[in-house]
Enzyme design. Structure first.
Site, PDB file in Angstrom:
ATOM      1  N   TYR A 169       0.833  -1.196   0.000  1.00 26.02           N
ATOM      2  CA  TYR A 169       0.000   0.000   0.000  1.00 26.02           C
ATOM      3  C   TYR A 169       0.874   1.254   0.000  1.00 26.02           C
ATOM      4  O   TYR A 169       0.626   2.200  -0.757  1.00 26.02           O
ATOM      5  CB  TYR A 169      -0.914  -0.018   1.222  1.00 26.02           C
ATOM      6  CG  TYR A 169      -1.896   1.131   1.292  1.00 26.02           C
ATOM      7  CD1 TYR A 169      -3.042   1.139   0.510  1.00 26.02           C
ATOM      8  CD2 TYR A 169      -1.671   2.200   2.159  1.00 26.02           C
ATOM      9  CE1 TYR A 169      -3.948   2.195   0.585  1.00 26.02           C
ATOM     10  CE2 TYR A 169      -2.568   3.253   2.244  1.00 26.02           C
ATOM     11  CZ  TYR A 169      -3.703   3.248   1.454  1.00 26.02           C
ATOM     12  OH  TYR A 169      -4.601   4.289   1.527  1.00 26.02           O
ATOM     13  N   ILE A 202      -8.268   8.591   8.707  1.00 24.07           N
ATOM     14  CA  ILE A 202      -9.585   9.175   8.480  1.00 24.07           C
ATOM     15  C   ILE A 202     -10.633   8.149   8.892  1.00 24.07           C
ATOM     16  O   ILE A 202     -10.529   6.964   8.546  1.00 24.07           O
ATOM     17  CB  ILE A 202      -9.775   9.558   6.998  1.00 24.07           C
ATOM     18  CG1 ILE A 202      -8.637  10.472   6.528  1.00 24.07           C
ATOM     19  CG2 ILE A 202     -11.137  10.206   6.780  1.00 24.07           C
ATOM     20  CD1 ILE A 202      -8.542  11.799   7.254  1.00 24.07           C
TER      21      ILE A 202
END
Length: 266
Positions: A169, A202
């Protein structure tokens, strides 16, 4: 002759996406959904996509009362035929595109690189980096043929620094940042700006569910370790607007206190 003063209407016009056409990939949840809502509330017509038609249909129905029209299209960003169909559907519905938000992506199980399965590494790079390339390539002509355009890619603080256990990632999102800078240089002559946002943690639905991170209930606390999808959407909307006319080739970090990129202690 004295130059006239700036007007409130002029300031608001530059900051608005009213009348624009935007495409938001990964629009069924999280940052993508929040971005679609912010754009449509501002008067932009928005095409949203995800791999499951029912998921984007539900979002389109929820946003139906906003000033901008929201059209839902099923598309897998790793599939070039799906992406070509998405571009075709957008041009057919609205005649062109002004803003492209490459938001589709995702991570995988936390593991050190030496323990990763090859297929898992390839899958994560494919959806995050190759998916961004696929969609941008499919919309290249439509974006470059307009008077002006804006691309906003969703990167990550993981791509800015690298995070242990998130090798593929981190690498893929670092690639998104580099691709953003390259495209900004290559497309400036066509008056297309290309930027990225690099969020920290988030509180999307997936993050809250998988990591148990609490949802912030206010924007007032500057020291908090977790942001909201709506806060990222506000930044994306700015970068997509004419108010950001001299911002291109940037990866803008949205992460609370400086250099906060490790998982918060909850």
């Amino acid at each position: 002759m004295t130059e006239s003063l700036e007007t409130t209407e002029g300031v608001r016009s530059r900051s608005s996406l009213d009348g624009k056409t935007a495409v938001v990939t990964g629009g069924s949840s999280g940052i993508g959904r929040a971005t679609a809502e912010a754009f449509a509330a501002d008067g932009a017509d928005v095409v949203i996509c995800s791999r499951t038609q029912a998921d984007v249909d539900a979002v389109a129905d929820e946003l139906a009362g906003l000033p901008g029209e929201v059209v839902a299209v099923e598309a897998d960003v790793t599939d070039r035929e799906d992406v070509a169909a998405l571009a075709e559907a957008t041009v057919e519905a609205f005649g062109g595109v002004d803003v492209l938000v490459n938001n589709a992506g995702g991570g995988g199980a936390l593991a050190p690189l030496h323990e990763l399965d090859d297929a898992e590494f390839e899958r994560i790079v494919e959806v995050n980096l190759l998916g961004t390339y696929n969609v941008t390539s499919a919309f290249a002509d439509a974006l470059r043929d307009g008077e002006s355009g804006a691309v906003v890619n969703t990167a990550s603080m993981a791509g800015e620094y690298g995070v242990a256990g998130m090798g593929p990632y981190s690498a893929a999102k670092a690639g998104v940042v580099s691709l953003t800078r390259t495209l900004a240089a290559e497309w400036a002559d066509a008056n297309v700006r290309v930027n990225a946002v690099s969020p920290g943690f988030i509180a999307t639905e997936k993050v809250v569910e998988s990591m148990g991170i609490p949802r912030p209930d206010t924007r007032d606390d500057a020291a908090r370790e977790v942001g909201t999808p709506a806060e990222v959407a506000d930044l994306v909307r700015f970068l997509a607007s004419d108010a950001a006319s001299f911002v291109t080739g940037q990866s803008v970090r949205i992460t609370g206190p400086p250099n906060l990129y490790e998982a918060p202690d909850v």
